[in-house]
Design a protein around this motif. Structure first.
Motif, PDB file in Angstrom:
ATOM      1  N   PHE A 168       0.927  -1.143  -0.244  1.00 29.71           N
ATOM      2  CA  PHE A 168       0.044   0.121   0.003  1.00 29.71           C
ATOM      3  C   PHE A 168       0.848   1.256  -0.066  1.00 29.71           C
ATOM      4  N   THR A 169       1.886   1.297   0.885  1.00 28.81           N
ATOM      5  CA  THR A 169       2.695   2.500   0.891  1.00 28.81           C
ATOM      6  C   THR A 169       3.357   3.023  -0.608  1.00 28.81           C
ATOM      7  N   ALA A 170       3.561   1.867  -1.134  1.00 21.83           N
ATOM      8  CA  ALA A 170       4.438   2.125  -2.616  1.00 21.83           C
ATOM      9  C   ALA A 170       3.253   2.780  -3.708  1.00 21.83           C
ATOM     10  N   LEU A 171       1.986   3.041  -3.318  1.00 21.61           N
ATOM     11  CA  LEU A 171       1.287   3.081  -4.499  1.00 21.61           C
ATOM     12  C   LEU A 171       1.130   4.751  -4.431  1.00 21.61           C
ATOM     13  N   ASP A 172       0.649   5.012  -5.533  1.00 19.50           N
ATOM     14  CA  ASP A 172       0.270   6.587  -5.887  1.00 19.50           C
ATOM     15  C   ASP A 172      -1.284   6.827  -5.840  1.00 19.50           C
ATOM     16  N   TRP A 173      -1.622   7.119  -4.716  1.00 17.63           N
ATOM     17  CA  TRP A 173      -3.050   7.188  -4.347  1.00 17.63           C
ATOM     18  C   TRP A 173      -3.745   8.303  -4.716  1.00 17.63           C
ATOM     19  N   GLY A 174      -3.224   9.196  -5.403  1.00 19.57           N
ATOM     20  CA  GLY A 174      -4.207  10.185  -6.175  1.00 19.57           C
ATOM     21  C   GLY A 174      -4.816  11.065  -5.429  1.00 19.57           C
ATOM     22  N   THR A 175      -6.033  10.989  -5.609  1.00 22.37           N
ATOM     23  CA  THR A 175      -7.118  11.958  -5.154  1.00 22.37           C
ATOM     24  C   THR A 175      -7.440  11.700  -3.550  1.00 22.37           C
ATOM     25  N   VAL A 176      -7.440  10.216  -3.589  1.00 20.72           N
ATOM     26  CA  VAL A 176      -7.509   9.504  -2.283  1.00 20.72           C
ATOM     27  C   VAL A 176      -6.694   9.832  -1.072  1.00 20.72           C
TER      28      VAL A 176
END
Length: 206
Positions: free
Chosen positions: A88-96
């Motif tokens: 999860f920490t490696a993801l680009d969450w964008g607008t979330v």
């Protein structure tokens, strides 16, 4: 064939349900002998029957957009709380908007990763620890769970064999089938009685 063997065979023939096959003197669910696609279909059917919802995504990179869509469709804030899982920490969450840590009371939405699942019952298996705090499983109003398709096992036997093989040794293994529920009050089924009112599972194909 001895008299003992004849007696045991008669008992097996009389008591074996259609979905169980006898192998090596023990009962093994027939689902254990199916391939990955059949297990996927069985898991989704069983999870849905237990009032969970399920969607499939191609890979982990697709999770933020898929989660944003689910949050919007459920009229939830564009925010999620999760543990320190590197997935999860490696993801680009964008607008979330994301926050990291243990679950908090009245959290609108939480996110966990299931280590395994059981096709036989539609059950998720979540290991406790800093990566996926157990409180995220029980304190969020809506619980989102990520599951790799390759981690869907046939049943208990497959799950515990994988636990041993992977050397997994958490303080607890939590087995979750659908959202929280209780029929203790007036014998009427209530969702969200002791935990999340909704459970959504993202099955990751790769």
């Amino acid at each position: 064939m001895s008299a003992r063997d004849r007696i045991l065979n008669r008992i097996r023939q009389a008591s074996t349900p259609d979905d169980v096959a006898w192998q090596g003197g023990g009962a093994t669910p027939a689902i254990a002998m199916t391939d990955g696609a059949d297990r996927m279909d069985r898991f989704i059917a069983q999870a849905t029957a237990a009032d969970a919802t399920v969607s499939r995504i191609d890979n982990m990179a697709a999770l933020p957009a898929a989660l944003a869509d689910e949050l919007r469709g459920r009229n939830l804030p564009a925010a999620i709380r999760h543990g320190a899982d590197p997935a999860f920490t490696a993801l680009d969450w964008g607008t979330v908007e994301t926050s990291q840590g243990v679950g908090r009371i009245d959290e609108p939405a939480t996110l966990s990763r299931a280590h395994y699942a059981m096709a036989e019952t539609g059950t998720l298996v979540l290991a406790s620890g800093p990566d996926n705090p157990v409180t995220l499983t029980f304190l969020g109003e809506t619980h989102f769970v990520v599951l790799k398709a390759s981690d869907i096992k046939a049943g208990f036997e497959g799950v515990f064999a994988a636990v041993r093989q992977d050397g997994l040794a958490p303080r607890t293994l939590n087995m979750v089938t659908g959202p929280s529920r209780s029929a203790d009050i007036g014998q009427v089924l209530q969702l969200g009685a002791h935990g999340p009112i909704a459970l959504h599972i993202f099955v990751v194909d790769a």
